[in-house]
Each structure stands twice: as C-alpha cells, then as structure tokens.
Design a protein around this motif. Sequence first.
Motif, PDB file in Angstrom:
ATOM      1  N   VAL A 350      37.068  38.080  44.937  1.00 36.94           N
ATOM      2  CA  VAL A 350      37.400  39.031  45.840  1.00 36.94           C
ATOM      3  C   VAL A 350      37.585  40.323  44.813  1.00 36.94           C
ATOM      4  CG1 VAL A 350      37.926  40.373  47.901  1.00 36.94           C
ATOM      5  CG2 VAL A 350      37.476  37.959  47.859  1.00 36.94           C
ATOM      6  N   MET A 351      36.844  41.597  44.553  1.00 42.06           N
ATOM      7  CA  MET A 351      37.247  42.577  43.778  1.00 42.06           C
ATOM      8  C   MET A 351      38.129  43.771  45.012  1.00 42.06           C
ATOM      9  SD  MET A 351      34.044  43.152  41.114  1.00 42.06           S
ATOM     10  CE  MET A 351      32.738  43.338  42.329  1.00 42.06           C
ATOM     11  N   VAL A 352      39.289  44.015  44.364  1.00 41.16           N
ATOM     12  CA  VAL A 352      40.149  44.936  45.361  1.00 41.16           C
ATOM     13  C   VAL A 352      40.318  46.099  44.173  1.00 41.16           C
ATOM     14  CG1 VAL A 352      42.157  45.216  46.483  1.00 41.16           C
ATOM     15  CG2 VAL A 352      40.916  43.133  46.867  1.00 41.16           C
ATOM     16  N   LEU A 353      40.073  47.141  44.483  1.00 42.12           N
ATOM     17  CA  LEU A 353      40.590  48.249  43.706  1.00 42.12           C
ATOM     18  C   LEU A 353      40.748  49.389  44.354  1.00 42.12           C
ATOM     19  CD1 LEU A 353      37.234  47.108  42.544  1.00 42.12           C
ATOM     20  CD2 LEU A 353      38.187  48.718  40.820  1.00 42.12           C
ATOM     21  N   SER A 354      41.656  50.087  44.054  1.00 40.14           N
ATOM     22  CA  SER A 354      42.284  51.376  44.562  1.00 40.14           C
ATOM     23  C   SER A 354      42.176  52.651  43.647  1.00 40.14           C
ATOM     24  CB  SER A 354      43.532  51.323  45.084  1.00 40.14           C
ATOM     25  OG  SER A 354      44.688  51.295  44.112  1.00 40.14           O
ATOM     26  N   GLY A 355      41.998  53.704  44.403  1.00 39.88           N
ATOM     27  CA  GLY A 355      42.135  55.030  43.458  1.00 39.88           C
ATOM     28  C   GLY A 355      42.540  56.143  44.500  1.00 39.88           C
ATOM     29  N   SER A 394      31.422  42.138  52.243  1.00 41.49           N
ATOM     30  CA  SER A 394      31.547  40.718  51.923  1.00 41.49           C
ATOM     31  C   SER A 394      29.891  40.257  51.722  1.00 41.49           C
ATOM     32  CB  SER A 394      32.100  39.945  53.249  1.00 41.49           C
ATOM     33  OG  SER A 394      32.251  38.731  52.532  1.00 41.49           O
ATOM     34  N   ILE A 395      30.041  39.180  51.413  1.00 37.18           N
ATOM     35  CA  ILE A 395      28.599  38.159  51.273  1.00 37.18           C
ATOM     36  C   ILE A 395      28.544  37.107  52.162  1.00 37.18           C
ATOM     37  CG2 ILE A 395      28.560  38.818  48.812  1.00 37.18           C
ATOM     38  CD1 ILE A 395      29.604  36.243  48.121  1.00 37.18           C
ATOM     39  N   GLU A 396      27.497  36.787  52.223  1.00 33.49           N
ATOM     40  CA  GLU A 396      27.132  35.674  53.107  1.00 33.49           C
ATOM     41  C   GLU A 396      28.068  34.304  52.937  1.00 33.49           C
ATOM     42  OE1 GLU A 396      23.415  32.481  54.539  1.00 33.49           O
ATOM     43  OE2 GLU A 396      23.143  34.448  53.446  1.00 33.49           O
ATOM     44  N   GLY A 397      28.594  33.758  53.873  1.00 35.68           N
ATOM     45  CA  GLY A 397      29.481  32.764  53.653  1.00 35.68           C
ATOM     46  C   GLY A 397      31.076  32.959  53.550  1.00 35.68           C
ATOM     47  N   PHE A 398      31.453  34.414  53.506  1.00 42.01           N
ATOM     48  CA  PHE A 398      32.881  34.480  53.291  1.00 42.01           C
ATOM     49  C   PHE A 398      33.151  35.808  54.504  1.00 42.01           C
ATOM     50  CE2 PHE A 398      36.570  37.336  51.677  1.00 42.01           C
ATOM     51  CZ  PHE A 398      37.378  35.977  51.408  1.00 42.01           C
ATOM     52  N   ASN A 399      33.807  35.238  55.539  1.00 39.06           N
ATOM     53  CA  ASN A 399      34.094  35.904  56.831  1.00 39.06           C
ATOM     54  C   ASN A 399      35.452  36.934  56.387  1.00 39.06           C
ATOM     55  OD1 ASN A 399      35.326  36.784  59.411  1.00 39.06           O
ATOM     56  ND2 ASN A 399      34.208  35.138  60.225  1.00 39.06           N
ATOM     57  N   LEU A 400      34.947  38.065  56.152  1.00 39.29           N
ATOM     58  CA  LEU A 400      35.904  39.149  55.790  1.00 39.29           C
ATOM     59  C   LEU A 400      37.187  39.295  56.810  1.00 39.29           C
ATOM     60  CD1 LEU A 400      36.985  41.064  53.524  1.00 39.29           C
ATOM     61  CD2 LEU A 400      35.430  42.759  54.318  1.00 39.29           C
ATOM     62  N   SER A 405      42.661  38.441  58.240  1.00 38.36           N
ATOM     63  CA  SER A 405      43.762  37.685  59.386  1.00 38.36           C
ATOM     64  C   SER A 405      44.623  36.847  58.521  1.00 38.36           C
ATOM     65  CB  SER A 405      42.754  37.043  60.373  1.00 38.36           C
ATOM     66  OG  SER A 405      42.090  37.814  61.014  1.00 38.36           O
ATOM     67  N   HIS A 406      44.221  36.326  57.502  1.00 40.28           N
ATOM     68  CA  HIS A 406      45.035  35.316  56.749  1.00 40.28           C
ATOM     69  C   HIS A 406      46.104  36.067  56.021  1.00 40.28           C
ATOM     70  CE1 HIS A 406      45.935  32.010  54.091  1.00 40.28           C
ATOM     71  NE2 HIS A 406      45.979  32.979  53.121  1.00 40.28           N
ATOM     72  N   CYS A 407      45.814  37.242  55.830  1.00 37.95           N
ATOM     73  CA  CYS A 407      46.916  38.455  54.957  1.00 37.95           C
ATOM     74  C   CYS A 407      47.485  39.496  55.919  1.00 37.95           C
ATOM     75  CB  CYS A 407      45.740  38.961  54.209  1.00 37.95           C
ATOM     76  SG  CYS A 407      45.171  38.139  52.822  1.00 37.95           S
ATOM     77  N   GLU A 408      47.299  39.005  57.276  1.00 37.69           N
ATOM     78  CA  GLU A 408      47.998  39.919  58.523  1.00 37.69           C
ATOM     79  C   GLU A 408      49.223  40.496  58.403  1.00 37.69           C
ATOM     80  OE1 GLU A 408      47.095  39.917  63.218  1.00 37.69           O
ATOM     81  OE2 GLU A 408      47.800  38.091  62.313  1.00 37.69           O
ATOM     82  N   LYS A 409      50.214  39.601  57.711  1.00 32.95           N
ATOM     83  CA  LYS A 409      51.660  40.228  57.658  1.00 32.95           C
ATOM     84  C   LYS A 409      51.705  41.335  56.593  1.00 32.95           C
ATOM     85  CE  LYS A 409      52.850  36.657  54.245  1.00 32.95           C
ATOM     86  NZ  LYS A 409      53.833  35.301  53.950  1.00 32.95           N
ATOM     87  N   LEU A 410      50.759  41.430  55.902  1.00 32.10           N
ATOM     88  CA  LEU A 410      50.857  42.411  54.654  1.00 32.10           C
ATOM     89  C   LEU A 410      50.149  43.915  55.031  1.00 32.10           C
ATOM     90  CD1 LEU A 410      49.965  40.418  51.417  1.00 32.10           C
ATOM     91  CD2 LEU A 410      52.319  41.344  52.156  1.00 32.10           C
ATOM     92  N   LEU A 437      44.705  37.396  49.117  1.00 30.57           N
ATOM     93  CA  LEU A 437      43.249  37.490  49.518  1.00 30.57           C
ATOM     94  C   LEU A 437      42.424  36.665  48.636  1.00 30.57           C
ATOM     95  CD1 LEU A 437      41.278  38.582  51.525  1.00 30.57           C
ATOM     96  CD2 LEU A 437      40.900  40.489  49.777  1.00 30.57           C
ATOM     97  N   ASN A 438      42.648  36.624  47.290  1.00 24.18           N
ATOM     98  CA  ASN A 438      41.943  35.987  46.270  1.00 24.18           C
ATOM     99  C   ASN A 438      42.382  34.415  46.413  1.00 24.18           C
ATOM    100  OD1 ASN A 438      39.774  37.144  44.435  1.00 24.18           O
ATOM    101  ND2 ASN A 438      41.362  38.665  44.515  1.00 24.18           N
ATOM    102  N   GLN A 439      43.558  34.070  46.553  1.00 22.78           N
ATOM    103  CA  GLN A 439      44.067  32.802  46.798  1.00 22.78           C
ATOM    104  C   GLN A 439      43.241  32.146  48.092  1.00 22.78           C
ATOM    105  OE1 GLN A 439      48.305  32.593  47.242  1.00 22.78           O
ATOM    106  NE2 GLN A 439      48.599  33.257  45.050  1.00 22.78           N
ATOM    107  N   TYR A 440      43.114  32.834  49.026  1.00 20.93           N
ATOM    108  CA  TYR A 440      42.474  32.357  50.316  1.00 20.93           C
ATOM    109  C   TYR A 440      40.749  32.249  49.947  1.00 20.93           C
ATOM    110  CZ  TYR A 440      39.957  32.446  54.675  1.00 20.93           C
ATOM    111  OH  TYR A 440      39.176  32.347  55.856  1.00 20.93           O
ATOM    112  N   ALA A 441      40.277  33.057  49.162  1.00 23.46           N
ATOM    113  CA  ALA A 441      38.949  32.828  48.805  1.00 23.46           C
ATOM    114  C   ALA A 441      38.644  31.886  47.757  1.00 23.46           C
ATOM    115  CB  ALA A 441      38.462  34.332  47.733  1.00 23.46           C
ATOM    116  N   ASP A 442      39.747  31.485  47.084  1.00 28.46           N
ATOM    117  CA  ASP A 442      39.335  30.378  46.125  1.00 28.46           C
ATOM    118  C   ASP A 442      39.378  28.879  47.091  1.00 28.46           C
ATOM    119  OD1 ASP A 442      39.466  31.752  43.677  1.00 28.46           O
ATOM    120  OD2 ASP A 442      41.680  31.605  43.447  1.00 28.46           O
ATOM    121  N   LYS A 443      40.038  28.959  48.099  1.00 32.19           N
ATOM    122  CA  LYS A 443      39.919  27.849  49.029  1.00 32.19           C
ATOM    123  C   LYS A 443      38.646  27.758  49.628  1.00 32.19           C
ATOM    124  CE  LYS A 443      45.195  27.737  49.638  1.00 32.19           C
ATOM    125  NZ  LYS A 443      46.130  27.820  50.584  1.00 32.19           N
TER     126      LYS A 443
END
Length: 592
Positions: A350-355, A394-400, A405-410, A437-443
């Motif tokens: 998952v690519m996360v960028l800020s500007g 997102s892409i097919e198969g990854f429920n954004l 929700s997995h990262c909700e506390k942040l 987020l990427n740890q979740y995606a890796d799983k």
Amino acid sequence: MAERLWIYNEIPDRDVLRLSEEAQISTLLAKIFINRGINDKHYINRFLNPTSDGLHDPFLMKDMEKAVDRIIKAVSGNERILIYGDYDVDGVTSSSLLFNFLKNLNANVDYFVPDRINDGYGITLDTARKILDTGCTLTITVDCGISSIEEINFLNSRNIDVIITDHHECRDSLPDAYAVINPKRPDCPYPFKELAGVGITFKLVTAMCKKLELGRLFDEYLDLVTIGTIADVVPLVDENRIIVSNGLKELRNTSNIGLQELFKICNSKNEDITTWMVSFVIAPRINAAGRIGDAARAVKLFTTNDMSVAKEVASLLNNENKSRQDIESRIISEVIERIEADRELVNKKVMVLSGEDWHHGIIGIVASKITERYYKPCILLSSENGICKGSGRSIEGFNLFMALSHCEKLLDQYGGHEMAAGLTLKLENLETFDNMLNQYADKVMNEEDLIPRIKINARLLKNEINLKSIAELEMLAPFGAGNPSPVFMCRRLQIADMRTVGNDKHLKAVFGQNGWTVDAIGFNMGDLSELFSNEDIVDVVCTLERNTWNSVDRTQLNIKDLRLTDEILSEQKYYGSLEKCVGYYNEDVSNI
C-alpha cells in the motif's frame, strides 16, 4: 505496459446452447451471462428488460415508515427542515433531489453542504453547531451521517431530530438518530444493498409519494438520481440498472434547467448521453464545485428556476473543472516522481504519501490514477498544521474500509467503502499508520494479488465480429461498475497493418486474413507498436464497438491487451525466429 493476467474460463458448448434456447438469446449473450455466473432465464429476462416494476418496495427499508411520517409531520406543521448533504456528485444530486421534492410540497426547507476543506466530510461538531444556527427542528442527512455518533447525540441534546439516509459501511454502533435509513445496517431487510446515496434518497421520496398518494411524481427526479448513481460507481445491477436505464431516457429530455445549461457547455455537439458521458464529461464538472470551491453552487444549479443563474453557475463549474485538471496534473507529476525515486515505497503493498500543498479536493482523483498506474492501493494525504486529511483508493481483493478499521486507533476520522475511503489523522501518527496498514496488507494480500487482471467474458469467433453482434451487446447496456462492457478474447488474428496515431500515443491496427479484415484501436498503447510486426499472429483482448464516421457504421475492436499467440511463441523458441514459422498459420482460420 505491465504484464497482465488474462482470466478466462472456457465454457462447454452444450451449456451455451442450453441457455441460449432457454432464455431465447444469442449464443454470444449466453456465453457472457454464463461467464458472469448467470444462468437463470428469469433473471436474464429481467436484466434485458429493466422496468420500474422491478424496483423494491421502499418501506422494506428499516426506519423508512418512521422517517416518512416524521417528514410529513414537519411539512404539515411548517417546521424548518434542513437537508445536510455532501460535496461530491452523489451528495449534490441527493441534496438537489430532496430539496426539489420538498419544495414541491411547499415545505419550509433549506440545504447545507459542508466545505470540503474547512468542514470536512460528514457531520462534525463544528458543522453540528452550524445546524443549530439554522433554527431547524428536523435535519435530514443525505449520503452521509452513518458514522456521526457523537454529533447526532449533540443535536439530540438540542432537540433537533435527525433522519440519516446513507449508503456507506456501518460500524459496530449506529448513531442514535430519529431514523437511520441505510440498507447496509445489519438489521435492515432491504434486498438490495448497493444503492448510491442518491438512490437511498430516491427511495425516501418514492415512499413519501406512496404515503401521500402522489402517483409517480418520483419519476421526475430520475435524471438527478441517474447522474449520482453513475458518478458514485456503484454496481449497475438490480435496482441501479433499472434506475440508470430509465434515467438516461429522462436525462436526454430533462426539464431541469440547470442540467440543460450544463449540457449546452459540455455536450455542444449534442452527442448521445451515455454512462460514459456522465462519468467522464458531466460528473467531473459537478464535482469541481466541491473540489476547489463551494459544492452548494452545484445544488443551486440543479434547484434554481432562474435561467440566468443556471447559465452563470454552469459556466463557473466548467471553468473550475479546467482549473481542477491543471492542479491534478501537477500533483500527479509530483507523486509519480516521488514514487519512482523511492524503491522502498514502490515495494510496499500500500502506497501512502503526504504533501503540504496538495489540494484536499483533488487528491482523491490522483489516488485513483496512481492506483490504476501501479495497481496498488494508494492513500494520499494533505498535511496542514499537524493534521493529515486525505483519500484512498484500492484494488480488487483489498477492502480499504476494513484496512482502515484495523488502524482505527490511529485515526481521528475515517469512512467509506471497500474500494474508496477518506481519513483524517495527526501527522505524528502518519509513519506508524503507514507501517500498521502495510503489516495488515502483508497478511491479507500476496504478490499475485498485485498483478492486474483482465477478466475475459467470452471467446469471440471471427464470424461474430460484426454489427449484428454489436447490436446484441447493446442490449446489455447501460454499462458501468458491476456490469462492464463485455471483454472478449480473439485468437490467432494476423496483423495486416499496425501504426501509431495521436503523436505516437495510440495504437491503430488492422487485423486481416484471406479477405477478412477488422479495424482496431488501442488507446495509450502506442509503445506496443515496437513489439509487433505485420503478419504476426496475435491473441487480442478487446471490446467490440461501433465506429461511426460520416454516418457509416463499422465494426471496431478496442484493444485492451495483445500478445503473440502461444503457438507462435513456441515456434519462435524452437526455430529461433518468427520468419521460420510464420507460414504455419497460412491456412484458413476464419472460424477459429
């Protein structure tokens, strides 16, 4: 052009013939339906004949009766009603539809559309205070509100009843509103869950028409419902298909003067209004109002009865869309440059960028284009004063939505769908969020999930490449999410001519053999011209379309991908060169 997986299931001829006979459709349509998992003749009949009889009873929705009674009470008692919308096309059309309908009932009604940058998405405590300032006793949310638990409690404490109409995913707890209309709430028995926000608003209006015995007054608003439904990219099946199929007819003859003026600007050639035109021509101009300005102007456009106002606002939205395109191009260039310079970022799932200077209203579009380019989920955030706000695709198969929700506390706020979502978090939490987020995606994702796929609906025989087939395929329209234009595989086509057009950007080809030819176009595929030569035998993935020039219709293939036929590749490996094996395919293969 990145290698893509061709996903295709060969269908036994006996199954095709059986469905063709049972449903009284061509074998070409039968192949498409079977490959889409559809083999029920009754469903197919309803699909090919989308009439309003197929719409579900709106009172099947949880809290619908309660909401309708409360609104009728407010109208008859001249209570001040506030429609609280959203700044995208779905929210704008929802607000406009409900406002026009309630005005038709002589209701004391007004609307409020939050500012994307200053107010953010949905109801916040700040905007809840703005609701208080309007003096309303009833607020109806459209296309938002399902996650505003604290804010609804605040309004309840100030004796303001809130009716929520929304279609976004529900969390574990629902707001304690007077009524919550959302088919995705766990206890809602409504049979179709994929309506857009404007679709939910339409069901509310339909229910009120039934309750007040107003006949089919709700049909007058199908033009707005259709635009919002297409723009929100919900699946065009079931009720959405019925709405859009009938609504496109209303759009072509709309009585809404705001739409009329918008069409004059963006459809000056008076071309047919299709789902493509709504998605890529009409909707961006409506969206521009909320992306780089005040979305309430778009609601004003669709609710005014003053022609001069309609002309002024339509022109303004068209100009702002041009500004949006310029800003978008700049951000896309910057994002791509940063990605290409950072191999660690490229390797993440998952690519996360800020500007710091990225426009809040534009980054959602950019995220979508980055996801399309790299075929990876992408979240872009604009940071300001220690706060990051942004959008993800997102892409097919990854429920954004589930990933967030997995990262909700942040997160300070988040909401959305499986494929698109919005979020807010503190800048100090950004790195931790990225890692989590990427740890979740890796799983939940493997490397194969990151390979783009082309789903092929059927093998297209050469004797099916004609205008008759195109006419049959047009029965499947309107096309869109959930019902894309059928994609075919054509095997063993010989290249008669191939060249680039449009400053070498696009690919133009002619496939032909033994007197049989067909034209083809591959948009943004000009680079492929260097990989193939005349007389190469290729397999082509494409759509079949009608190309009209000087009032003459011709068959055309719209290329999605192509590669040397498998057998040719084997021959090349064996002989060492294409020239030694090209003669192998000189026999007549017109029926393959």
